[in-house]
Design a protein around this motif. Structure first.
Motif, short mmCIF file in Angstrom:
data_model
loop_
_atom_site.label_atom_id
_atom_site.label_comp_id
_atom_site.label_asym_id
_atom_site.label_seq_id
_atom_site.Cartn_x
_atom_site.Cartn_y
_atom_site.Cartn_z
N PHE A 122 0.82 -1.22 0.00
CA PHE A 122 0.00 0.00 0.00
C PHE A 122 0.86 1.27 0.00
CE2 PHE A 122 -3.45 -2.48 2.55
CZ PHE A 122 -3.80 -3.17 1.41
N GLY A 123 2.15 1.14 -0.29
CA GLY A 123 3.02 2.32 -0.30
C GLY A 123 2.56 3.40 -1.26
N PRO A 124 2.37 3.07 -2.56
CA PRO A 124 1.88 4.08 -3.50
C PRO A 124 0.50 4.62 -3.13
CG PRO A 124 2.84 2.23 -4.67
CD PRO A 124 2.74 1.82 -3.23
N ASP A 125 -0.33 3.76 -2.54
CA ASP A 125 -1.66 4.19 -2.13
C ASP A 125 -1.57 5.25 -1.03
OD1 ASP A 125 -2.35 2.15 -3.84
OD2 ASP A 125 -3.03 0.79 -2.27
N PHE A 126 -0.67 5.01 -0.06
CA PHE A 126 -0.52 6.00 1.00
C PHE A 126 0.08 7.29 0.47
CE2 PHE A 126 1.92 8.24 4.21
CZ PHE A 126 0.92 8.52 5.12
N GLU A 127 1.04 7.19 -0.43
CA GLU A 127 1.65 8.40 -0.99
C GLU A 127 0.61 9.24 -1.70
OE1 GLU A 127 6.18 7.94 -2.15
OE2 GLU A 127 5.03 6.29 -3.02
N PHE A 128 -0.31 8.59 -2.41
CA PHE A 128 -1.37 9.36 -3.08
C PHE A 128 -2.27 10.02 -2.05
CE2 PHE A 128 -5.57 9.95 -4.89
CZ PHE A 128 -5.25 10.70 -6.03
N LEU A 129 -2.66 9.27 -1.03
CA LEU A 129 -3.50 9.86 0.03
C LEU A 129 -2.82 11.06 0.64
CD1 LEU A 129 -5.88 9.82 2.06
CD2 LEU A 129 -4.55 8.18 3.42
N LYS A 130 -1.56 10.92 0.96
CA LYS A 130 -0.80 12.01 1.59
C LYS A 130 -0.75 13.24 0.68
CE LYS A 130 3.65 12.73 3.97
NZ LYS A 130 4.39 13.63 3.09
N SER A 131 -0.75 13.01 -0.62
CA SER A 131 -0.64 14.13 -1.56
C SER A 131 -1.94 14.90 -1.72
CB SER A 131 -0.21 13.61 -2.94
OG SER A 131 -1.27 12.95 -3.62
N VAL A 132 -3.08 14.30 -1.32
CA VAL A 132 -4.36 14.98 -1.55
C VAL A 132 -5.02 15.52 -0.28
CG1 VAL A 132 -4.83 13.71 -3.68
CG2 VAL A 132 -5.67 12.79 -1.51
N VAL A 133 -4.50 15.15 0.91
CA VAL A 133 -5.06 15.76 2.12
C VAL A 133 -4.58 17.21 2.22
CG1 VAL A 133 -5.22 13.58 3.39
CG2 VAL A 133 -3.14 14.95 3.56
N THR A 134 -5.40 18.04 2.84
CA THR A 134 -5.01 19.44 3.03
C THR A 134 -5.00 19.82 4.51
OG1 THR A 134 -7.31 20.14 2.70
CG2 THR A 134 -5.86 20.17 0.76
N THR A 135 -6.00 19.39 5.26
CA THR A 135 -6.07 19.74 6.69
C THR A 135 -5.98 18.52 7.60
OG1 THR A 135 -8.50 19.64 6.69
CG2 THR A 135 -7.48 21.77 6.21
N ALA A 136 -6.32 17.36 7.09
CA ALA A 136 -6.40 16.16 7.92
C ALA A 136 -5.07 15.39 7.92
CB ALA A 136 -7.51 15.25 7.42
N THR A 137 -4.88 14.59 8.98
CA THR A 137 -3.75 13.69 9.05
C THR A 137 -4.08 12.41 8.29
OG1 THR A 137 -3.09 14.50 11.24
CG2 THR A 137 -2.30 12.31 10.61
N PRO A 138 -3.28 12.02 7.30
CA PRO A 138 -3.58 10.80 6.54
C PRO A 138 -3.35 9.56 7.40
CG PRO A 138 -1.47 11.70 5.84
CD PRO A 138 -2.06 12.70 6.80
N LYS A 139 -4.34 8.68 7.44
CA LYS A 139 -4.23 7.45 8.23
C LYS A 139 -4.19 6.24 7.31
CE LYS A 139 -7.75 5.75 10.85
NZ LYS A 139 -8.57 5.46 12.06
N LEU A 140 -3.23 5.36 7.57
CA LEU A 140 -3.13 4.10 6.84
C LEU A 140 -3.66 2.98 7.73
CD1 LEU A 140 -2.15 2.42 4.41
CD2 LEU A 140 0.08 2.25 5.56
N THR A 141 -4.55 2.16 7.19
CA THR A 141 -5.09 1.02 7.91
C THR A 141 -4.58 -0.26 7.26
OG1 THR A 141 -7.09 0.95 6.52
CG2 THR A 141 -7.18 2.28 8.53
#
Length: 372
Positions: A122-141
Motif C-alpha cells: 500500500f506504499g503508492p496508495d498512502f503516498e497518493f492519500l498524503k498528496s491529496v489531504v489538506t487539513t487532515a492527518t492521513p491514516k493508513l489502515t
C-alpha cells in the motif's frame, strides 16, 4: 478538556467508507476486461480525492482513502506478504444480523514459503492519500499480524517450511516491522492495525471452535499481543499506532459477540499502542467495566455510533454513554468514532452516502460538545 492534536483524535473513524457507484462500475469493468488497470486507477484517484474532501469538510482530523482500492480490509494486504499464498479452498464465515443469518465465503491462505516483505504494501496508495489531504492527518489502515495466523491457524503453515511455529512468528513480526519502517519513511504518522481475532476471542463460542481445531484458546491472545508489540517496537517517535477490535463487519452483519472481559487485562495492559478503537454500539459488545484496565497515557476511542444501521443516534444518548465509560477511564483518555468501518468489504453496509455523512457529522459535533 481540550482537543487532541495527535492521533487518535476526539472525533475519529475506523477507515473504510462506502464505495461510490462509479467506482463499483469501474471495478466491474476491470473484472470483465473492458477497463485497464491504469483506467481503474484513475477512477480510484478521483474517488479518493472526493472522499478526502468529504472527510475534511465534515471536520474530521484524520482522513483515509476509504480503502477504495481494496476488495476486503485485510486480504488485499495479507496476500502481498512473501510466503503467503491464496488457495482454492474456501473459508466459510457465519455472520448474523437483526434480520437473520448471512454467510461469507472467502479464499483461504497457506504459508508455503518463508514470510517476508519485498515491497512496501500500500506504499503508492498512502503516498497518493498524503498528496491529496489538506487539513487532515492521513491514516493508513492495515490488518494486524494476528490476522495472518487466525485466518488459517497452525494447519495453514507448511511444516516443511516452518517445523517450529516460533520461526514463523519471528519472520512475520520482522516483515511487519519492515512494513512499519517503510511506511514511516513515506511520512505515515498515523497507522492503524485492524484486528478481529482479539475481539473474537472474547466470544466463548469462538474459543470453543479454536480449541476444537487444536488451538490454545486460553492464551492465544497473549501470543498475538507479543507479536504485535514486536512488529511495532521500532516505530519512530512521530508515528502513532492504534488498533481496532472488530467482531466482524460484512454487509451490516457480525460474527462474534461478548464483552472485552476475557482479553482486557492483557490487551490494555500489555499491547503497546497509543489507542484502542472499540466497538460499543449495542449490547453484544458488553459493558464498559473492562476499561478499568486501561493505563494512563492510552486513548480509548468509543465506537458508539453504529455503521451497520442507518438510524442516527441521539447526541444525548451518546453523551450519556461517554459519561458511563468515564467511570472506568478518565474522560480525557476517551474519544468517539463509529463502531467499525462503513465498508470493510467492497459490498459495503446497508447505509446510504447521506447516512454515512450524517453519522460522521454526528461524531464530530458530539465530540466538540463533550471535549471542546
Amino acid at each position: 478538556m481540550t482537543a487532541r492534536t495527535t492521533p487518535p483524535f476526539r472525533a475519529d473513524h475506523v477507515g473504510s467508507l462506502l464505495r461510490p457507484k462509479n467506482l463499483m462500475e469501474a471495478r466491474a469493468a476491470k473484472a470483465d476486461g473492458t477497463m485497464s488497470t491504469e483506467e481503474l486507477r484513475a477512477v480510484e484517484d478521483d474517488a479518493i480525492r472526493d472522499v478526502v474532501r468529504l472527510q475534511e469538510n465534515i471536520g474530521l482530523q484524520s482522513a483515509t482513502d476509504g480503502e477504495f482500492r481494496r476488495t476486503t480490509w485485510h486480504m488485499d494486504f495479507i496476500y502481498q506478504l512473501q510466503g503467503v499464498a491464496q488457495t482454492t479452498e474456501k473459508i466459510e464465515v457465519h455472520f448474523r444480523n437483526a434480520n437473520g443469518d448471512l454467510d461469507f465465503s472467502s479464499a483461504a491462505l497457506k504459508i508455503d514459503g518463508k514470510v517476508g516483505l519485498d515491497h512496501t504494501i500500500f506504499g503508492p496508495d498512502f503516498e497518493f492519500l498524503k498528496s491529496v489531504v489538506t487539513t487532515a492527518t492521513p491514516k493508513l489502515t492495515i490488518p494486524s499480524p494476528s490476522m495472518v495466523h487466525y485466518r488459517g491457524g497452525p494447519a495453514a503453515i507448511d511444516k516443511s517450511v516452518y517445523p517450529d511455529e516460533n520461526e514463523f512468528w519471528d519472520d512475520l513480526s520482522a516483515a511487519y516491522a519492515k512494513q512499519v519502517e517503510q511506511v514511516a519513511a513515506l511520512g505515515c504518522t498515523y497507522l492503524q492495525l485492524d484486528d478481529t481475532s482479539l475481539a473474537y476471542l472474547n466470544d466463548p463460542a469462538q474459543r470453543a471452535d479454536l480449541t476444537s481445531k487444536g488451538g490454545d484458546a486460553e492464551h492465544q491472545h497473549e501470543r498475538y499481543i507479543r507479536q504485535i508489540n514486536k512488529a511495532i517496537s521500532g516505530r519512530p517517535d512521530g508515528m502513532h499506532v492504534t488498533t481496532h477490535l472488530c467482531r466482524g463487519n460484512y454487509r451490516s452483519s457480525w460474527t462474534a459477540e461478548g464483552g472485552y472481559d476475557f482479553v482486557a487485562e492483557a490487551l490494555f495492559g500489555e499491547l503497546d499502542v497509543d489507542g484502542f478503537f472499540l466497538e460499543y454500539d449495542d449490547a453484544r459488545s458488553g459493558g464498559f467495566e473492562p476499561l478499568r484496565f486501561v493505563p494512563p497515557g492510552k486513548q480509548v476511542v468509543l465506537g458508539l455510533v453504529t455503521t451497520k444501521r442507518p438510524e442516527l443516534e441521539s447526541k444525548d444518548n451518546l453523551k450519556r454513554r461517554i459519561d458511563e465509560a468515564a467511570k472506568y477511564v478518565p474522560l480525557d483518555q476517551l474519544c468517539l468514532s463509529g463502531q467499525c468501518g462503513f465498508s470493510s468489504t467492497v459490498e459495503g453496509n446497508d447505509l446510504t452516502l447521506d447516512d454515512e455523512i450524517a453519522k460522521l457529522s454526528l461524531i464530530v459535533e458530539t465530540a466538540a460538545e463533550v471535549w471542546g
